[in-house]
Design an enzyme around this catalytic site. Structure first.
Site, PDB file in Angstrom:
ATOM      1  N   SER A 283       9.606 -19.273  20.277  1.00 27.36           N
ATOM      2  CA  SER A 283      10.216 -18.715  21.484  1.00 27.36           C
ATOM      3  C   SER A 283      11.645 -19.214  21.597  1.00 27.36           C
ATOM      4  O   SER A 283      12.043 -20.195  20.954  1.00 27.36           O
ATOM      5  CB  SER A 283       9.438 -19.149  22.727  1.00 27.36           C
ATOM      6  OG  SER A 283       9.725 -20.512  23.046  1.00 27.36           O
ATOM      7  N   ASP A 284      12.443 -18.547  22.424  1.00 25.36           N
ATOM      8  CA  ASP A 284      13.726 -19.124  22.805  1.00 25.36           C
ATOM      9  C   ASP A 284      13.465 -20.173  23.889  1.00 25.36           C
ATOM     10  O   ASP A 284      12.339 -20.335  24.368  1.00 25.36           O
ATOM     11  CB  ASP A 284      14.690 -18.036  23.279  1.00 25.36           C
ATOM     12  CG  ASP A 284      16.151 -18.384  23.004  1.00 25.36           C
ATOM     13  OD1 ASP A 284      16.485 -19.593  22.957  1.00 25.36           O
ATOM     14  OD2 ASP A 284      16.964 -17.466  22.829  1.00 25.36           O
ATOM     15  N   TRP A 285      14.501 -20.876  24.263  1.00 25.02           N
ATOM     16  CA  TRP A 285      14.411 -22.018  25.170  1.00 25.02           C
ATOM     17  C   TRP A 285      13.717 -21.643  26.488  1.00 25.02           C
ATOM     18  O   TRP A 285      14.231 -20.846  27.260  1.00 25.02           O
ATOM     19  CB  TRP A 285      15.822 -22.529  25.449  1.00 25.02           C
ATOM     20  CG  TRP A 285      15.906 -23.828  26.183  1.00 25.02           C
ATOM     21  CD1 TRP A 285      15.658 -24.029  27.501  1.00 25.02           C
ATOM     22  CD2 TRP A 285      16.287 -25.095  25.638  1.00 25.02           C
ATOM     23  NE1 TRP A 285      15.858 -25.340  27.832  1.00 25.02           N
ATOM     24  CE2 TRP A 285      16.250 -26.020  26.706  1.00 25.02           C
ATOM     25  CE3 TRP A 285      16.660 -25.534  24.378  1.00 25.02           C
ATOM     26  CZ2 TRP A 285      16.577 -27.371  26.531  1.00 25.02           C
ATOM     27  CZ3 TRP A 285      16.987 -26.876  24.206  1.00 25.02           C
ATOM     28  CH2 TRP A 285      16.941 -27.780  25.262  1.00 25.02           C
ATOM     29  N   ALA A 287      11.453 -19.713  27.162  1.00 21.03           N
ATOM     30  CA  ALA A 287      11.199 -18.285  27.371  1.00 21.03           C
ATOM     31  C   ALA A 287       9.743 -17.994  27.726  1.00 21.03           C
ATOM     32  O   ALA A 287       9.464 -16.983  28.385  1.00 21.03           O
ATOM     33  CB  ALA A 287      11.601 -17.492  26.126  1.00 21.03           C
TER      34      ALA A 287
END
Length: 747
Positions: A283-285, A287
């Site tokens: 995932s992104d930060w 997310a």
């Protein structure tokens, strides 16, 4: 240049003994299964966790973090910049954890680690895959010395809106060009073998539609049809899979109502089943838990359930997987088989990287800012720079010209590195003023403005005085690095601060002005375009921007970049892109009437009804693919090998290019195609090929492109990928709005 770099790489790779071969798939999968059989549920959940801090945080390594590694509860780290900590954490993992599973250390190494190359949008302007590959190879060699074996790059989001801050990291607006660059970046980061200690596994991001955010506002909603998804946004990601990227990152945004980190169709059906991807997805930060404010997850437990079942392998920084996976398993909301599958993907990549055999970093820090690296960064800056205007051939300048160097970015080491250059050191940056000084150029430097957003006019008089004593004004302005990148979208993309005001004041001196723009996006120049004689777009050019600019200004080198995005006249035209649809009422140029020319009291429909703006018209400032040279070229004699293409055959398209100027130069010949009538409406043009051609004065060369039926196929609204019989237009020219043209058919 390639020979120099190859020699450096051979020496480096020999010294670090990087000859281990990648394990065969059957042996690899057996090892994955063996590890899984030994792991407890807590250890498996641990592999799903990516821990770390902001890139700004420094401090002591907590004992609790070391204990978590010792217990096998962490799979990877990001932003651990202290090499002693990297070494200690890896030692604990491979010596003290239950199954001795090594960690992966990650960081945002986007366009260089220490040696900073031009921003990715700039490298897209080079239209040169080798430039992209060189940048990522250098980044990997330098970054791996510090234990970084995983980068969150390349960013492959198609971007059609220059207001969006992260267009700076984008490969531009065209899927064909982006796909070419995608493979090059992956190859450069990962090298020839994943278990080479200088290999850095790539991460194709952001999957998907992040660049389609409404209004160019970062993190915003994307609405993308299936046809657009497959024809525009997916191709560079598919190309990354074909190149062997080991990881993907989900986007922050939702697409068509579903946040990417919880979208099973994207992460499983498209990525795994359609593309055959067998690495892991991070995932992104934060997310995963951000699906709660999105309105897609009820709480963190629900967010974990959605992401795990969608096929997300690893959670970045937030802890929903760590906290709720066991509970979700007990409740039957996820299965043991799903957990095993997610963990297996991570173990597979770690084994491919050779981390079980060679877990520790190899110190190659003596290669930081190596001469070969700096030379490649300079070459990239030259090839990425786009000459937009050159009135009366004012460029290149004579080296005896008396120059007034003015502007807020002429001597800003940190700013010219651009966004996402965490580890670049301004002490090593060569600014234009540095180089003018070192070369004993005939110049005077007056900043005029202290920084790009500066509104103060207190130093205008000094700048004007210097300008009056000069032959030429070299104004170096644009945007500071902080004005582009993540969360740095702008509604107004004119030159910020009082730069336009200063340029207009300088223009009153009557001295010619050469404008050099350093920025992370196209800058609207309509207010000052008539006040300057030349415009050179260098983007944020990186560590070696100064030497590159000096060489281009004085004609030692020629700016050879071409625009990877359409350049707007005003922000109100955005989103703007060349491969648009024709509409039912396309503009008829000879019938267009600009707003100021409308008669008072004109009848409502007397001016015709076509797709345009009354005030700004229908054309961009500069079209996709545009760029001038220090010489001129002529295209002629477009020929086709046949007037039809068959199902299994090919079609050859040839054109003659001639250098009609007085100096050696290069051009990028661009091939465009239009499917005139389709099952769904098709774009007015689509890029299908390009070639760089270098010619001496008066030299001609015939260049050739080959089209197959696969080049013409597209995805429609019925989930079919193909092409119908009919007529096609083809062009070869210098940019997307020109070219010699012909027709052919598929029968």
């Amino acid at each position: 240049m390639k020979k120099i770099y190859t020699l450096v790489c051979i020496i480096v790779f020999t010294l670090i003994a990087c000859e281990t071969e990648q394990k065969p798939t059957n042996e690899l999968e057996a090892k994955v299964s063996e590890l899984l059989s030994k792991m407890t549920l807590d250890e498996k959940i641990g592999q799903l966790n990516l821990r770390g801090t902001s890139s700004r945080v420094k401090g002591k390594l907590p004992d609790s973090l070391k204990q978590a590694v010792r217990d096998g509860k962490i799979g990877a780290f990001l932003n651990v910049s202290n090499t002693d900590y990297v070494d200690e954490l890896q030692r604990i993992a491979v010596e003290e954890s239950p199954n001795k599973i090594p960690l992966i250390f990650a960081r945002d190494v986007i366009h260089g680690y220490k040696t900073i190359f031009p921003i990715p949008l700039a490298m897209a302007a080079s239209w040169d895959a080798q430039v992209a590959e060189n940048s990522s190879r250098v980044a990997a060699v330098e970054g791996a010395s510090f234990g970084i074996r995983w980068t969150f790059a390349p960013m492959l989001d198609i971007a059609r809106d220059s207001r969006w801050g992260r267009i700076a990291e984008s490969p531009g607006e065209d899927p064909y060009l982006a796909a070419k660059l995608s493979k090059a970046y992956v190859k450069g980061f990962q090298g020839d073998s994943l278990n080479d200690p200088t290999s850095m596994i790539a991460c194709a991001k952001h999957f998907i539609g992040y660049g389609a955010a409404i209004g160019g506002r970062d993190y915003n909603t994307a609405v993308i049809s299936d046809a657009q998804l497959h024809n525009i946004y997916l191709p560079p990601f598919k190309s990354a899979v074909e190149a062997g990227t080991q990881t993907f990152m989900t986007a922050f945004n939702e697409m068509n109502g579903i946040p990417a980190s919880g979208d099973r169709r994207l992460l499983t059906n498209v990525l795994r089943e359609d593309f055959g991807f067998d690495g892991f997805v991070v995932s992104d930060w934060d997310a995963v838990k951000e699906m709660i404010p999105h309105g897609f997850a009820q709480d963190q437990k629900h967010a974990a359930e959605l992401s795990l079942n969608a096929g997300l392998n690893m959670e970045m920084t937030s802890k929903t997987f760590e906290t709720y996976t066991k509970e979700l398993l007990e409740e039957g909301k996820i299965t043991k088989a799903k957990i095993n599958s997610l963990v297996a993907d991570i173990l597979r990549v770690k084994l491919r990287m050779g981390l079980f055999e060679k877990p520790f970093r190899v110190d190659n820090s003596n290669n930081l800012y190596a001469a070969a690296h700096l030379e490649m960064a300079k070459e990239a800056a030259i090839k990425s720079s786009v000459l937009l205007k050159n009135e009366n051939n004012i460029l290149p300048l004579n080296n005896k010209t008396n120059i007034a160097v003015i502007g807020p970015l002429a001597d800003k080491p940190r700013e010219q590195l651009g966004t996402w250059s965490f580890d670049g050191d301004g002490k090593y940056t060569r600014t234009p003023v540095n180089v003018f000084h070192d070369k004993n150029a005939n110049y005077t430097f007056v900043e005029g403005l202290a920084y790009s957003r500066d509104q103060s006019t207190k130093d205008f008089s000094k700048a004007i005085a210097a300008a009056k004593k000069s032959d030429v004004i070299l104004f170096i302005g644009g945007e500071e690095a902080i004005l582009s990148g993540e969360a740095h979208s702008r509604a107004d993309i004119n030159l910020p601060g009082a730069q336009e005001q200063l340029i207009k004041a300088l223009a009153k001196t009557g001295k010619p002005i050469v404008l050099v723009i350093m920025a992370g996006r196209p800058i609207t120049v309509g207010n000052i375009i008539d006040d300057v004689d030349a415009i050179l777009m260098t983007w944020h050019p990186g560590t070696m921007g100064g030497p590159a600019i000096y060489d281009m200004i004085f004609g030692v080198a020629e700016p050879s970049g071409r625009l990877p995005v359409t350049w707007p006249k005003v922000a109100g035209q955005l989103p703007l892109f060349y491969n648009h649809k024709n509409t039912g009422r396309p503009v008829i140029p000879e019938e267009f009437v600009q707003m100021d020319s409308i008669p008072i009291g004109a009848w409502q429909s007397s001016l015709g009804n076509t797709s345009h703006y009354l005030d700004i018209g229908y054309l961009p400032q500069y079209p996709f693919g545009y760029g001038l040279s220090y010489t001129t070229f002529e295209y002629s004699d477009l020929t086709l090998s046949s007037n039809a293409i068959s199902e299994k055959g090919t079609l050859t398209v040839k054109v003659t290019v001639k250098n009609t100027g007085k100096r050696k130069g290069s051009d990028i010949a661009q091939l465009y195609v239009q499917d005139v009538v389709g099952r769904i409406t098709r774009p007015v043009r689509e890029l299908k090929g390009y070639q760089s051609v270098s010619l001496q004065p008066n030299e001609s060369k015939e260049i050739m492109f080959t089209l197959s039926l696969d080049d013409l196929k597209y995805y429609d609204n019925q989930e079919e990928f193909g092409v119908e019989k009919g007529v096609f237009n083809v062009w070869i020219g210098q940019h997307s709005a020109t070219g010699k043209t012909a027709k052919f058919s598929y029968e």
